[in-house]
Design a protein around this motif. Structure first.
Motif, PDB file in Angstrom:
ATOM      1  N   HIS A  15       3.011 -91.246  10.391  1.00 24.06           N
ATOM      2  CA  HIS A  15       2.737 -89.897   9.714  1.00 24.06           C
ATOM      3  C   HIS A  15       3.649 -89.040   9.437  1.00 24.06           C
ATOM      4  CE1 HIS A  15      -1.270 -91.677  10.532  1.00 24.06           C
ATOM      5  NE2 HIS A  15      -1.023 -91.131  11.854  1.00 24.06           N
ATOM      6  N   LEU A  16       4.918 -89.642   8.978  1.00 27.26           N
ATOM      7  CA  LEU A  16       5.999 -88.704   8.588  1.00 27.26           C
ATOM      8  C   LEU A  16       5.724 -87.942   7.396  1.00 27.26           C
ATOM      9  CD1 LEU A  16       9.104 -90.997   9.378  1.00 27.26           C
ATOM     10  CD2 LEU A  16       8.358 -89.088  10.838  1.00 27.26           C
ATOM     11  N   TYR A  17       5.050 -88.590   6.417  1.00 26.89           N
ATOM     12  CA  TYR A  17       4.783 -88.021   5.073  1.00 26.89           C
ATOM     13  C   TYR A  17       6.229 -87.364   4.568  1.00 26.89           C
ATOM     14  CZ  TYR A  17       0.210 -87.695   7.189  1.00 26.89           C
ATOM     15  OH  TYR A  17      -1.001 -88.090   7.723  1.00 26.89           O
ATOM     16  N   ILE A  18       5.915 -86.652   3.347  1.00 26.44           N
ATOM     17  CA  ILE A  18       7.156 -86.346   2.676  1.00 26.44           C
ATOM     18  C   ILE A  18       8.177 -85.455   3.347  1.00 26.44           C
ATOM     19  CG2 ILE A  18       7.876 -85.231   0.601  1.00 26.44           C
ATOM     20  CD1 ILE A  18       4.904 -85.749  -0.812  1.00 26.44           C
ATOM     21  N   ARG A  19       7.879 -84.306   3.728  1.00 20.89           N
ATOM     22  CA  ARG A  19       8.675 -83.444   4.463  1.00 20.89           C
ATOM     23  C   ARG A  19       9.440 -84.054   5.748  1.00 20.89           C
ATOM     24  NH1 ARG A  19       7.041 -77.736   7.339  1.00 20.89           N
ATOM     25  NH2 ARG A  19       9.169 -77.294   8.108  1.00 20.89           N
ATOM     26  N   GLY A  20       8.798 -85.084   6.487  1.00 21.57           N
ATOM     27  CA  GLY A  20       9.383 -85.747   7.715  1.00 21.57           C
ATOM     28  C   GLY A  20      10.549 -86.856   7.022  1.00 21.57           C
ATOM     29  N   VAL A  21      10.236 -87.242   5.967  1.00 22.85           N
ATOM     30  CA  VAL A  21      10.988 -88.505   5.512  1.00 22.85           C
ATOM     31  C   VAL A  21      12.339 -87.555   4.751  1.00 22.85           C
ATOM     32  CG1 VAL A  21      11.418 -90.357   3.893  1.00 22.85           C
ATOM     33  CG2 VAL A  21       9.753 -90.556   5.233  1.00 22.85           C
ATOM     34  N   VAL A  22      11.850 -86.642   4.056  1.00 18.16           N
ATOM     35  CA  VAL A  22      13.144 -85.932   3.452  1.00 18.16           C
ATOM     36  C   VAL A  22      14.168 -85.580   4.361  1.00 18.16           C
ATOM     37  CG1 VAL A  22      13.715 -83.904   2.107  1.00 18.16           C
ATOM     38  CG2 VAL A  22      11.864 -85.397   1.440  1.00 18.16           C
ATOM     39  N   ALA A  23      13.561 -84.812   5.812  1.00 23.52           N
ATOM     40  CA  ALA A  23      14.496 -84.491   6.586  1.00 23.52           C
ATOM     41  C   ALA A  23      15.294 -85.617   7.417  1.00 23.52           C
ATOM     42  CB  ALA A  23      13.677 -83.485   7.748  1.00 23.52           C
ATOM     43  N   LEU A  24      14.684 -86.807   7.361  1.00 22.54           N
ATOM     44  CA  LEU A  24      15.272 -87.926   8.157  1.00 22.54           C
ATOM     45  C   LEU A  24      16.318 -88.199   7.163  1.00 22.54           C
ATOM     46  CD1 LEU A  24      14.480 -90.078  10.419  1.00 22.54           C
ATOM     47  CD2 LEU A  24      13.775 -91.483   8.674  1.00 22.54           C
ATOM     48  N   CYS A  25      16.031 -88.284   5.544  1.00 23.56           N
ATOM     49  CA  CYS A  25      17.145 -88.635   4.797  1.00 23.56           C
ATOM     50  C   CYS A  25      18.473 -87.753   4.890  1.00 23.56           C
ATOM     51  CB  CYS A  25      16.638 -88.706   3.466  1.00 23.56           C
ATOM     52  SG  CYS A  25      15.471 -89.999   3.080  1.00 23.56           S
ATOM     53  N   ASN A  26      18.183 -86.547   5.162  1.00 27.37           N
ATOM     54  CA  ASN A  26      19.309 -85.627   5.164  1.00 27.37           C
ATOM     55  C   ASN A  26      20.499 -86.147   6.307  1.00 27.37           C
ATOM     56  OD1 ASN A  26      18.168 -83.805   3.216  1.00 27.37           O
ATOM     57  ND2 ASN A  26      17.284 -82.465   4.680  1.00 27.37           N
ATOM     58  N   GLY A  27      19.911 -86.709   7.338  1.00 28.08           N
ATOM     59  CA  GLY A  27      20.691 -87.277   8.624  1.00 28.08           C
ATOM     60  C   GLY A  27      21.316 -88.519   7.976  1.00 28.08           C
ATOM     61  N   LEU A  28      20.378 -89.190   7.318  1.00 26.26           N
ATOM     62  CA  LEU A  28      20.952 -90.706   7.051  1.00 26.26           C
ATOM     63  C   LEU A  28      21.936 -90.739   6.004  1.00 26.26           C
ATOM     64  CD1 LEU A  28      17.602 -92.819   6.431  1.00 26.26           C
ATOM     65  CD2 LEU A  28      19.281 -93.225   8.243  1.00 26.26           C
ATOM     66  N   ARG A  29      22.045 -89.623   4.934  1.00 24.04           N
ATOM     67  CA  ARG A  29      23.264 -89.671   4.172  1.00 24.04           C
ATOM     68  C   ARG A  29      24.430 -89.667   4.778  1.00 24.04           C
ATOM     69  NH1 ARG A  29      20.251 -84.922   1.500  1.00 24.04           N
ATOM     70  NH2 ARG A  29      19.060 -86.117  -0.009  1.00 24.04           N
ATOM     71  N   SER A  30      24.577 -89.029   6.096  1.00 16.22           N
ATOM     72  CA  SER A  30      26.083 -89.110   6.758  1.00 16.22           C
ATOM     73  C   SER A  30      26.101 -90.158   8.047  1.00 16.22           C
ATOM     74  CB  SER A  30      26.273 -87.795   7.402  1.00 16.22           C
ATOM     75  OG  SER A  30      25.365 -87.046   7.977  1.00 16.22           O
ATOM     76  N   ASN A  31      25.019 -90.808   8.318  1.00 18.08           N
ATOM     77  CA  ASN A  31      25.084 -91.773   9.381  1.00 18.08           C
ATOM     78  C   ASN A  31      26.008 -93.028   8.783  1.00 18.08           C
ATOM     79  OD1 ASN A  31      23.732 -94.377  10.578  1.00 18.08           O
ATOM     80  ND2 ASN A  31      23.225 -92.700  11.949  1.00 18.08           N
ATOM     81  N   VAL A  32      26.741 -93.528   9.896  1.00 18.95           N
ATOM     82  CA  VAL A  32      27.746 -94.616   9.916  1.00 18.95           C
ATOM     83  C   VAL A  32      27.466 -95.729  10.765  1.00 18.95           C
ATOM     84  CG1 VAL A  32      29.297 -93.086   9.120  1.00 18.95           C
ATOM     85  CG2 VAL A  32      29.379 -93.705  11.286  1.00 18.95           C
ATOM     86  N   SER A  33      26.151 -95.651  11.179  1.00 22.69           N
ATOM     87  CA  SER A  33      25.977 -96.878  12.199  1.00 22.69           C
ATOM     88  C   SER A  33      24.792 -97.583  12.175  1.00 22.69           C
ATOM     89  CB  SER A  33      26.113 -96.653  13.887  1.00 22.69           C
ATOM     90  OG  SER A  33      25.204 -95.411  13.910  1.00 22.69           O
ATOM     91  N   LEU A  34      23.889 -96.726  11.755  1.00 24.12           N
ATOM     92  CA  LEU A  34      22.237 -97.507  11.479  1.00 24.12           C
ATOM     93  C   LEU A  34      22.364 -98.599  10.373  1.00 24.12           C
ATOM     94  CD1 LEU A  34      19.548 -96.999  12.697  1.00 24.12           C
ATOM     95  CD2 LEU A  34      18.914 -95.780  10.679  1.00 24.12           C
ATOM     96  N   LYS A  35      21.947 -99.797  10.769  1.00 25.18           N
ATOM     97  CA  LYS A  35      21.928-100.884   9.761  1.00 25.18           C
ATOM     98  C   LYS A  35      20.323-101.171   9.267  1.00 25.18           C
ATOM     99  CE  LYS A  35      26.204-102.927  11.517  1.00 25.18           C
ATOM    100  NZ  LYS A  35      26.691-104.076  12.090  1.00 25.18           N
ATOM    101  N   LYS A  36      19.509-101.103  10.319  1.00 26.68           N
ATOM    102  CA  LYS A  36      17.797-101.365  10.212  1.00 26.68           C
ATOM    103  C   LYS A  36      17.271-100.378  10.320  1.00 26.68           C
ATOM    104  CE  LYS A  36      14.662-105.071  11.534  1.00 26.68           C
ATOM    105  NZ  LYS A  36      14.384-106.393  12.190  1.00 26.68           N
ATOM    106  N   LEU A  37      16.309-100.009   9.228  1.00 21.74           N
ATOM    107  CA  LEU A  37      15.393 -98.970   9.344  1.00 21.74           C
ATOM    108  C   LEU A  37      13.991 -99.419   8.619  1.00 21.74           C
ATOM    109  CD1 LEU A  37      14.555 -96.072   9.666  1.00 21.74           C
ATOM    110  CD2 LEU A  37      15.594 -95.453   7.505  1.00 21.74           C
ATOM    111  N   ASP A  38      12.989 -99.173   9.804  1.00 23.75           N
ATOM    112  CA  ASP A  38      11.493 -99.583   9.109  1.00 23.75           C
ATOM    113  C   ASP A  38      10.946 -98.353   9.196  1.00 23.75           C
ATOM    114  OD1 ASP A  38       8.904-100.212   8.972  1.00 23.75           O
ATOM    115  OD2 ASP A  38       8.947-101.953  10.451  1.00 23.75           O
ATOM    116  N   LEU A  39      10.538 -97.887   7.761  1.00 23.48           N
ATOM    117  CA  LEU A  39       9.565 -96.737   7.560  1.00 23.48           C
ATOM    118  C   LEU A  39       8.242 -97.037   6.823  1.00 23.48           C
ATOM    119  CD1 LEU A  39      12.354 -94.478   6.069  1.00 23.48           C
ATOM    120  CD2 LEU A  39      11.452 -93.987   8.170  1.00 23.48           C
ATOM    121  N   SER A  40       7.751 -98.180   7.408  1.00 29.02           N
ATOM    122  CA  SER A  40       6.416 -98.417   6.860  1.00 29.02           C
ATOM    123  C   SER A  40       5.186 -97.802   7.159  1.00 29.02           C
ATOM    124  CB  SER A  40       6.159-100.090   6.934  1.00 29.02           C
ATOM    125  OG  SER A  40       6.344-100.261   8.221  1.00 29.02           O
ATOM    126  N   MET A  41       4.078 -97.687   6.440  1.00 29.36           N
ATOM    127  CA  MET A  41       3.055 -97.244   6.960  1.00 29.36           C
ATOM    128  C   MET A  41       3.443 -95.569   7.190  1.00 29.36           C
ATOM    129  SD  MET A  41       0.762 -99.241   6.587  1.00 29.36           S
ATOM    130  CE  MET A  41       0.406-101.066   6.597  1.00 29.36           C
TER     131      MET A  41
END
Length: 386
Positions: free
Chosen positions: A155-181
């Motif tokens: 239940h991350l919804y819009i606000r949660g995923v947008v905030a998550l994306c703010n960190g993902l933009r500069s992340n240099v290690s994560l290769k696999k991400l599951d955001l289904s449902m």
């Protein structure tokens, strides 16, 4: 034997529905030791419930992982999860169905900032809501160890995923991400599109069942015209039409450096014209396989039933040329080994001219070869003889 439950029943965050002040200066917060002096005065609007600040960098990076997590739990007011404490030094940690909530996730996020051992983390089914997405986004902006993260059903919804994306933009290690449902819709898809334009490390992204329509998919498609890292994209159970699916595959066609290997749009009904266009895209990117729902379902099944078993075709070639089937497969792999990345194998099978085989047969062949974690394995060929 210990079970995976917290030491005590955990309390849900009573402020989940309260919007927190937004700040571009939010960072991770945890003191290594409990304060013994009067706390510094803070502005009325500021609260440790809204961000994760590091007040003492030296203490933060010298405190043990267990101690840091316990201090974080004390800070946010949650009971520590015993399973997490026992497995903090492992490469894989499964915390699904632990009822972490936003506060429990905040404590985990603090502990992960300076944890380089955990490579794969399952946080699915934890009732995060948007607030936990903010904490995890801040963590991802700093963490350099995590490679796989499952946040499905939260239940991350819009606000949660947008905030998550703010960190993902500069992340240099994560290769696999599951955001289904996670029900973030087109706005969340647009934020992820921006991530795909900037992030060159993600190789696997699952966006299944998030109410993404053609509008949201168009944002992702534009990003894929530039992205050079993503290999797997799952969009199953999103309300996407054939027009949206067409935008998606044409974006791969326009990107000569695309590494896309697998796209799942298996609920999208497509026409024969779509399949012809996809054939053209696959001619440019032979490593690509797209799973869709064909309008001609019955005729497709009939065609499948008339296909020759790809293993038999290869066996016949090997017998005629007095070589083993294993020799044939090894000839496709420059290293000569019995394991090969799926995309490279698919490309090699399509480009080889020794055995006549189409991409649908290659898909079945990959299943028979026991594809696991992005690799095909030739080592159990004896089981395939038929």
């Amino acid at each position: 034997m210990d079970n995976d439950e917290p030491l005590e029943p955990e309390t849900k965050d009573e402020s989940d529905s309260v919007s927190a002040p937004q700040s571009s200066n939010e960072t991770l917060y945890c003191e290594a030791e409990a304060p013994v002096v009067v706390e510094k005065e803070k502005p009325a609007q500021e609260s440790s419930e809204t961000d994760l600040e590091i007040e003492d960098t030296e203490k933060f990076f010298t405190t043990g992982q267990k101690e840091l997590y316990l201090e974080a739990c004390k800070l946010v007011g949650v009971v520590p999860v015993s399973y997490f404490i026992r497995n903090m030094e492992e490469s894989y940690v499964n915390l699904n169905h632990h009822g972490l909530g936003p506060k429990g996730t905040k404590a985990i996020a603090i502990a992960l900032v300076n944890n380089y051992r955990i490579k794969s983390l399952d946080l699915s089914h934890n009732q995060f809501c948007h607030k936990a997405g903010e904490y995890l986004g801040q963590m991802l902006a700093i963490n350099v160890g995590l490679q796989s993260l499952d946040l499905s059903w939260n239940h991350l919804y819009i606000r949660g995923v947008v905030a998550l994306c703010n960190g993902l933009r500069s992340n240099v290690s994560l290769k696999k991400l599951d955001l289904s449902m996670n029900s973030f819709g087109n706005e969340g898809a647009a934020a992820l599109g921006e991530v795909l334009r900037l992030n060159s490390y993600l190789t696997y992204l699952d966006l299944s069942s998030n109410n993404i329509t053609n509008d949201g998919l168009s944002k992702i498609s534009r990003a894929l015209e530039l992205n050079e890292s993503l290999k797997v994209l799952k969009l199953f159970l999103n309300p996407i039409s054939m027009d949206g699916a067409l935008l998606l595959i044409l974006s791969i066609k326009r990107n000569p450096k695309s590494r896309m290997e697998d796209i799942d749009i298996s609920n999208v009904l497509v026409s024969e014209q779509f399949v012809k266009i996809l054939d053209g895209v696959c001619a440019i990117h032979p490593q690509l396989d797209v799973i869709y729902k064909s309008v001609q379902a019955l005729s497709a099944k009939k065609t499948l039933s008339t296909w020759t078993n790809p293993v038999k075709l290869i066996q016949s070639y090997a017998d005629q040329n007095k070589i083993s089937v294993l020799d044939f497969f090894r000839s496709l792999n420059p290293s000569g080994e019995t394991m090969m990345p799926v995309g490279e194998f698919r490309k090699a099978m399509i480009r080889q001219n020794k055995v006549p085989i189409n991409r649908y047969q290659v898909r079945e062949l990959i299943k028979k070869l026991g594809e696991k974690t992005g690799m095909v394995d030739f080592s159990f060929l004896k089981m395939m003889r038929s």
